[in-house]
Design an enzyme around this catalytic site. Structure first.
Site, PDB file in Angstrom:
ATOM      1  N   HIS A  80       0.833  -1.223   0.000  1.00 48.75           N
ATOM      2  CA  HIS A  80       0.000   0.000   0.000  1.00 48.75           C
ATOM      3  C   HIS A  80       0.869   1.276   0.000  1.00 48.75           C
ATOM      4  CE1 HIS A  80       0.227  -0.378   4.630  1.00 48.75           C
ATOM      5  NE2 HIS A  80       1.144   0.466   4.194  1.00 48.75           N
ATOM      6  N   SER A  81       2.154   1.112  -0.242  1.00 51.47           N
ATOM      7  CA  SER A  81       3.099   2.228  -0.063  1.00 51.47           C
ATOM      8  C   SER A  81       2.827   3.439  -0.955  1.00 51.47           C
ATOM      9  CB  SER A  81       4.524   1.727  -0.331  1.00 51.47           C
ATOM     10  OG  SER A  81       5.437   2.803  -0.360  1.00 51.47           O
TER      11      SER A  81
END
Ligand SMILES: Cc1ncc(COP(=O)(O)O)c(CNC2(C(=O)O)CC2)c1O
Length: 329
Positions: A80-81
């Site tokens: 999810h960076s």
């Protein structure tokens, strides 16, 4: 911009990715509720892709990569960076290649969906934290060199001395704006993940001799490790700059609710209330926890009478964890 900061940073390669100054916004309803003046530096509006704090670091990191003739950027993050996505998008915008080394479950939401939509190369691994994957990054770099490419590795969050220059420059911008607006700020508050933003805020505030204190909100419940990382980054960045300025001790508080990425009811409720009270959207992994900490500390009188929150972005986190948040509301 601040002349002393400008002079200090002028010898480092930088590529302009943020074509404007991000605004400072007052939050009247939150301020009234807290009895403390709350301002927000809208670094969610840095402009490239999803915006956020990482763009400030990437101006120097990608400037460095270009100055070394590199042609492919490698970086690391959770699936999810925010950092991973905007790094790859900025690289592509500059005509560079990009390989993302990600950890966790492949879920076609938020930033990972954006990675795919933009045709970014991602490689998924199992790891408890991003730093464990630095070894993989080096292996991928060797593989790319074997293909005749010139890779440039960016550590998780861009948390390196060169990346830290981004928020030293950010403080130069903030300090100049605050003076021009005639504001008095007692405390600046920001979320702490890899620690690069907070380290830049600390060092930048010392360089401009700002009157305010800088507070970090640890969103991972690993506060001692975060403090060590920040201290190390501050010292290494001072070496890079060739300066020896006195920097305040890191003042970091744990509002990670037990673990990085843990989605909790308190934060989901806060995101809803800040969204409906001020029209400001926070995310459940970083800025929602950081703002929760800001409000809790402000209520205790720990932040003075006037606080400025660095909104570091993270909007895709709402689309990654939105259903989980909804179940908690
Ligand atoms: C929206 C948002 N706000 C604050 C932070 C914390 O910044 P630092 O990493 O500089 O401490 C992140 C980081 N994100 C990381 C990522 O991989 O996205 C580096 C962890 C962030 O994304």
């Amino acid at each position: 911009m601040h002349p002393k900061v400008d002079a200090l940073l002028s010898r480092f390669p930088r590529i302009t990715l943020i074509p404007w100054e991000t605004p400072i916004q007052y939050l009247p309803r939150i301020s009234r509720e807290l009895g403390v003046d709350v301002y927000v530096k809208r670094d969610d509006l840095t402009g490239l892709g999803i915006g956020g704090n990482k763009i400030r670091k990437l101006e120097f990191l990608l400037g460095d990569a270009l100055s070394r003739g590199c042609d492919t950027v490698i970086t690391i993050g959770a699936v999810h960076s925010n950092h991973a996505f905007v790094t790859a998008l900025a690289a592509k915008k500059l005509g560079l290649g990009a390989v993302l080394i990600l950890r966790g479950e492949e879920v076609l939401k938020g930033n990972y969906l954006l990675d795919k939509l933009m045709g970014i190369e991602t490689r998924i691994y199992e790891a408890d934290n991003s730093w464990e994957l630095m070894k993989v990054a080096e292996e991928v770099a060797e593989e790319l060199k074997g293909e005749g490419k010139k890779p440039y590795i960016i550590p998780p969050g861009g948390a390196s001395p060169v990346g830290t220059l981004g928020y030293i420059r950010g403080v130069g911008e903030l300090y100049t704006q605050v003076k021009k607006l005639g504001l008095r700020i007692d405390t600046v508050v920001d979320a702490v993940g890899s620690g690069g933003t907070y380290a830049g805020l600390l060092l930048g505030s010392a360089i401009v001799n700002a009157e305010w204190s800088v507070v970090g909100i640890d969103v991972s419940s690993a506060t001692e490790k975060a403090k060590e990382r920040v201290k190390n980054l501050v010292e290494k960045t001072k070496e890079l700059l060739g300066i020896n300025v006195k920097v305040q001790e890191p003042r970091i508080y744990d509002y990670g609710f037990g673990a990085y990425g843990k989605i909790v009811k308190e934060v989901a409720k806060l995101i809803k209330s800040v969204g409906t009270m001020e029209g400001l959207l926070l995310d459940p992994v970083y800025t929602g926890k950081a703002f929760y900490g800001l409000m809790d500390l402000a209520k205790k009188g720990d932040l003075g009478e006037s606080v400025l929150f660095i909104h570091t972005g993270g909007l895709p986190g709402i689309f990654h964890y939105g259903e989980e948040m909804l179940e908690l509301l």
